[in-house]
Write an enzyme that holds these catalytic residues in place. Structure first.
Site: not given
Ligand code: OAD
Length: 354
Positions: A36-39, A110, A112, A129
């Site tokens: 999963p992503d984060f936000r 990432n 991963d 990170h």
């Molecule tokens: P986020 O979850 O903040 O952002 C992910 C982005 O990718 C969002 O804008 C989603 O809409 C988009 N997204 C998700 N799946 C997608 C897909 N298949 N194709 C296109 N877009 C997609 O994740 P990050 O920006 O990576 O840090 O978060 C940054 C940091 O916040 C992470 O490294 C982590 C977190 O806290 C730590 O844990 C230290």
């Protein structure tokens, strides 16, 4: 020609003209791998942490909170631990850029390690990170091997699965960067070198909400084509959109497929996927065998601690979330406006800067 083909045409041209790509990646490039992503509002990690009873979702990656309640992080850690996920199309595409000598660097938030699993060499990857590749005691900095950490993490009878240092009994954590911790020096050193040399910037799968990473796209030269591949328009692409920005509001893998096709890399892509899948299968079998034999090992052998020290030098510029950054910026503008208190506020600001 589909609308996506039209949209990517300038990017394809830049690549065919020989511009090397610098990638800036976030969790969205790995969601198709099952991570999963984060936000993202419903599916993101932070929306699904109720069971951990956190004061706020990001606390699970906050160093101060970890010191208070390491169990929350370790509950998640097992689920996120690398090794069980295969690279996405987007990751495979990075490897093709490398093979075609069109890769300049991959800055990734990432943890991963999927860029490496796809075959991208370490020299190209900047794990901004950190990663799960090494672990340290947060008190005395003694290293712990990954095998040992995993063993302690899965052993719920001893210390509830929370790894502790053999020397000082301090908490041990993987070297992923938590909020409140410094980014690896490699991030700052390489960006100092790379910032001026970006020829094509491809930002993908990130909400650009965590600093200092989120500021990289705005530090890229004004004449450099910037591409955003994301489900939503984010960061500097919203606030300071440039004339030559290409915004691809699409799924990362959809864009990867379109680029691979337009660049005529489809056969290479198929061969790449096949090779990595075969390797992954072989490694999984080796790991299964190792696990079986480990189970029968004596506990004495299992207790051997890896004393290897980290060479990562840490800087004082810490990881901060968007909310903290906004707070810092608010204080910065207040300081600018207030001439009378300039000196005093300047001092306060020093303590707030990254
Ligand atoms: P986020 O979850 O903040 O952002 C992910 C982005 O990718 C969002 O804008 C989603 O809409 C988009 N997204 C998700 N799946 C997608 C897909 N298949 N194709 C296109 N877009 C997609 O994740 P990050 O920006 O990576 O840090 O978060 C940054 C940091 O916040 C992470 O490294 C982590 C977190 O806290 C730590 O844990 C230290």
């Amino acid at each position: 020609m589909s609308s996506l083909e039209k949209q990517i045409a300038p990017v394809v041209k830049a690549i065919k003209d020989g511009r090397k790509a610098t990638f800036f990646l976030g969790a969205g490039v790995s969601t198709s791998c099952g991570i999963p992503d984060f936000r993202s509002p419903k599916t993101g990690l932070y929306a699904n942490l109720k069971r951990l009873n956190l004061p706020y979702p990001e606390a699970v990656f906050d160093i101060d909170y970890f010191k208070e309640d390491p169990k929350a992080f370790y509950t998640l850690c097992e689920e996120l631990y690398p090794g069980k996920f295969l690279p996405s199309k987007f990751h495979h595409m990075l490897k093709l850029f490398q093979d075609k000598k069109l890769l300049h660097r991959v800055y990734t938030q990432n943890i991963d390690t999927l860029e490496g699993i796809a075959g991208v060499h370490d020299e190209y990857v900047v794990a901004a990170h950190g990663s799960f590749a090494s672990n340290h005691c947060i008190e005395c900095s003694e290293a712990m091997s990954t095998t040992k950490l995993k063993q302690l993490m899965t052993d719920k009878d001893t210390n509830e699965g929370i790894p502790k240092c053999a020397s000082c009994d301090g908490l041990v954590k993987p070297d992923i960067v938590f909020f409140g911790e410094a980014l690896p020096s490699r991030f700052f050193d390489l960006w100092d070198e790379d910032a001026e040399n970006v020829e094509l910037a491809i930002v993908a799968g990130t909400s650009l909400s965590v600093y200092p990473f989120a500021s990289l796209p705005l530090e890229v030269g004004k004449s450099v084509p910037r591409v955003l591949v994301n489900n939503e328009i984010v960061g500097d692409f919203t606030t300071n959109k440039r004339k030559n920005d290409v915004i691809l509001k699409h799924d990362c893998d959809t864009v990867a497929s379109a680029l691979i096709k337009a660049l005529g890399w489809e056969d290479d892509f198929d061969a790449q996927v096949k090779e990595i899948e075969q390797r992954f299968e072989k490694n999984s079998k080796v790991l299964e065998k190792a696990d079986d034999s480990k189970a029968s090992e004596s506990s004495d052998t299992a207790k051997k601690i890896d004393q290897q020290q980290s060479e990562e030098e840490l800087l004082s510029r810490d990881l901060v979330s968007e909310a903290e950054k906004a707070q810092q910026q608010e204080q910065l503008s207040a300081a600018e406006e207030s001439e009378k208190l300039a000196d005093k506020i300047e001092k306060q600001m020093e303590g707030l800067r990254l």
